[in-house]
Motif scaffolding. Sequence first.
Motif, PDB file in Angstrom:
ATOM      1  N   GLY A 127       0.814  -1.212   0.000  1.00  0.00           N
ATOM      2  CA  GLY A 127       0.000   0.000   0.000  1.00  0.00           C
ATOM      3  C   GLY A 127       0.847   1.261   0.000  1.00  0.00           C
ATOM      4  N   VAL A 128       0.324   2.299  -0.645  1.00  0.00           N
ATOM      5  CA  VAL A 128       0.952   3.627  -0.620  1.00  0.00           C
ATOM      6  C   VAL A 128      -0.147   4.670  -0.433  1.00  0.00           C
ATOM      7  N   GLY A 129       0.254   5.926  -0.327  1.00  0.00           N
ATOM      8  CA  GLY A 129      -0.700   7.021  -0.238  1.00  0.00           C
ATOM      9  C   GLY A 129      -0.985   7.623  -1.608  1.00  0.00           C
ATOM     10  N   THR A 131      -0.241  10.605  -3.145  1.00  0.00           N
ATOM     11  CA  THR A 131       0.758  11.277  -3.994  1.00  0.00           C
ATOM     12  C   THR A 131       1.697  10.256  -4.640  1.00  0.00           C
ATOM     13  N   ASP A 132       2.070   9.212  -3.899  1.00  0.00           N
ATOM     14  CA  ASP A 132       2.869   8.137  -4.496  1.00  0.00           C
ATOM     15  C   ASP A 132       2.112   7.502  -5.662  1.00  0.00           C
ATOM     16  N   TRP A 143       9.536   3.947  -6.244  1.00  0.00           N
ATOM     17  CA  TRP A 143      10.777   3.491  -5.592  1.00  0.00           C
ATOM     18  C   TRP A 143      10.407   2.614  -4.406  1.00  0.00           C
ATOM     19  N   ASP A 178       3.618  -3.255  15.699  1.00  0.00           N
ATOM     20  CA  ASP A 178       4.745  -2.753  14.913  1.00  0.00           C
ATOM     21  C   ASP A 178       5.858  -3.800  14.812  1.00  0.00           C
ATOM     22  N   THR A 181       7.254  -3.723  11.163  1.00  0.00           N
ATOM     23  CA  THR A 181       7.340  -2.439  10.460  1.00  0.00           C
ATOM     24  C   THR A 181       8.568  -2.394   9.553  1.00  0.00           C
ATOM     25  N   TYR A 182       8.369  -1.914   8.325  1.00  0.00           N
ATOM     26  CA  TYR A 182       9.384  -1.800   7.255  1.00  0.00           C
ATOM     27  C   TYR A 182       9.800  -3.173   6.704  1.00  0.00           C
ATOM     28  N   GLY A 211       2.479  -3.798  10.806  1.00  0.00           N
ATOM     29  CA  GLY A 211       3.354  -2.804  10.189  1.00  0.00           C
ATOM     30  C   GLY A 211       4.030  -3.286   8.924  1.00  0.00           C
TER      31      GLY A 211
ATOM     32  N   THR B  85       9.696   5.328  15.987  1.00  0.00           N
ATOM     33  CA  THR B  85       9.389   4.642  14.727  1.00  0.00           C
ATOM     34  C   THR B  85       8.038   5.140  14.213  1.00  0.00           C
ATOM     35  N   PHE B  86       7.859   5.017  12.897  1.00  0.00           N
ATOM     36  CA  PHE B  86       6.600   5.398  12.243  1.00  0.00           C
ATOM     37  C   PHE B  86       6.085   4.197  11.453  1.00  0.00           C
ATOM     38  N   ALA B  87       4.756   4.177  11.236  1.00  0.00           N
ATOM     39  CA  ALA B  87       4.212   3.206  10.288  1.00  0.00           C
ATOM     40  C   ALA B  87       4.669   3.652   8.899  1.00  0.00           C
ATOM     41  N   ARG B  88       5.005   2.689   8.037  1.00  0.00           N
ATOM     42  CA  ARG B  88       5.720   3.051   6.813  1.00  0.00           C
ATOM     43  C   ARG B  88       4.908   3.879   5.814  1.00  0.00           C
ATOM     44  N   ILE B  89       3.609   3.600   5.661  1.00  0.00           N
ATOM     45  CA  ILE B  89       2.847   4.375   4.665  1.00  0.00           C
ATOM     46  C   ILE B  89       2.718   5.820   5.146  1.00  0.00           C
ATOM     47  N   PHE B  91       4.779   7.406   7.035  1.00  0.00           N
ATOM     48  CA  PHE B  91       6.105   8.019   6.922  1.00  0.00           C
ATOM     49  C   PHE B  91       6.336   8.527   5.493  1.00  0.00           C
ATOM     50  N   ARG B  92       6.041   7.659   4.539  1.00  0.00           N
ATOM     51  CA  ARG B  92       6.236   7.992   3.131  1.00  0.00           C
ATOM     52  C   ARG B  92       5.284   9.119   2.713  1.00  0.00           C
ATOM     53  N   ASN B  93       4.031   9.029   3.158  1.00  0.00           N
ATOM     54  CA  ASN B  93       3.050  10.078   2.836  1.00  0.00           C
ATOM     55  C   ASN B  93       3.485  11.431   3.376  1.00  0.00           C
ATOM     56  N   ASN B  96       6.096  12.904   1.324  1.00  0.00           N
ATOM     57  CA  ASN B  96       5.508  13.269   0.028  1.00  0.00           C
ATOM     58  C   ASN B  96       4.696  14.560   0.077  1.00  0.00           C
TER      59      ASN B  96
END
Lengths: 402, 156
Positions: A127-129, A131-132, A143, A178, A181-182, A211, B85-89, B91-93, B96
């Motif tokens: 998943g992304v937001g 703008t990505d 990326w 978490d 996470t990552y 996460g 730490t942050f949740a990854r989405i 963080f990326r948002n 952005n």
Amino acid sequence: MSTLSERILLGTAGEFVDREVDRAYAHDGTGVLTLEAWHEMGTHTVAHPERVYLLFDHIAPANSSTTAGLQAELRTFARSMGLHFCDVGGGICHQVMGEGSALPGEIIVGADSHTCTLGAFGAFATGVGATDMAAIWVSGKSWFRVPETIAIQLDGHLQNPAEAKDLALTYVGRLGMDGATYRSIEFVGDGVAGLSMDSRQTVSNLAVETGAKTGLFYADEVTKRYLSESGRKTAIQHPEECRYEKEMGIDLDDIVPVVAVPPRVDSVRPAGDLLGLPLDQVFIGTCTNGRYDDLERLAEILKGKKVRVRTVVAPASRDVLLRAAGTGVIADIVQAGCVLLPPGCGPCLGAHMGVIGEGEICLSTANRNFRNRMGVGGEIYLSSVATAATSALAGELAVREG
Amino acid sequence: MQIHGKAVCLGEDIDTDMIIAGRYLRTKDRSLWATHAFEDLDPALAGRLEGSVIVAGKNFGCGSSREQAPVALKEAGVLAVIAPTFARIFFRNSINVGLPVIESGCECVEGEDIMVDLDGGEVQTGGRSYPIRPLSPRMREILHAGGLVAYWSDKR
């Protein structure tokens, strides 16, 4: 030797890579901001419209003229750019992508956190937001940081009444909110072969609740058979000897019905500890548990009986609804007194059709029990379909006899 | 890049529903998200965010992919968010949309002055200094451009 994520992303854990995205999708919720960002980027082009999907599921059909207006804008855009478009009633984006499109080995990006569901197909799905997503529309690429991997080794077989959701909640409880996470999670071991594609999607769906970027299953004979039903072909993905950051073993024979207690998905307790919890609503559906296997199990438990608490059911897609209608599953559910919603996310995110009131408790088969999510002042407990169905008949939290 | 603000302290595992509730998402009115930020956590909190640096516990921004979450914080005047730490989405948002998110285990005293030195790699508050986990080169470039839309426009 590499993990499945490394093989698909063509990199080593920790490395940053730019990759073409095989399929990119957004829904009526995230699409609005994606379209705004796309306009601001100013190219007015979509690099590969044939790889881009827009699917309406979050508030479908629209609940207000404001929502209808936002959806109309997206609908017009999808049609004018020649994107794949799935209008209201088609179903939940992840489910629809799984039914007709996703393939093992692909890079799939969705503007929704539960895109990890498609990891069940052996795709790197994340998943992304907004703008990505807009950047993917414009360039066709994104990326990625190639993730380290946690392996969850599954052995044995699930024993009735435990089901895939109980396994999913169990690993979330053990890893924590978490704990991954990552990272990505890979589900491996002899226990995998006994899990249907519907079950695997339930298991992958909850990966983000730890996460994780995604939760992967290697494509095997079960995957191949499922894909062939819709005319898709795939090669088997064989796991290689590789270095996992962490390994965790779960014996499926030990899985028991569990419940996630609000407001945390990792607050997991045996359902037997909460017997008699009063319920105001039961909800069965979502990208976690709205598939055919789920509705069939629900009907099997409800058949010929009546629910004692209001029970809302949302099939995950039109295909699920049609199949369940054809086999009599829908009739059994409706005759038992359930309210049938159109295919989509239903009340999971508290927007419509089953929002709960102040002080009310809902037992739900969804994936999130955050505070106020389904309605201000309401509480959400998460469970399997069998526990939800048995509780609906009892009018309070109850566990199915094994 | 240096950021100066007043600390607002929050707990662990703050999810995106808590940052901006789902019932406020069906709009393009960004000011509405700012007004309702953290409403379910503390209805008065949105009024204290202007010029603030949020210092939160681990796993900030877990949950959904809604980009309205970092946008709400930015619109409300939050200058940066610090968490171990942050949740990854999320963080990326945040990167952005041009909201600095900083991985650091810094102690928090409500209302205290806080300084973030992104290039120097440290946070200073309460007379102490805390190291920052550096951003990847790509994320640093996007943040310096002011977000992914601006970064994209610069590249063209």
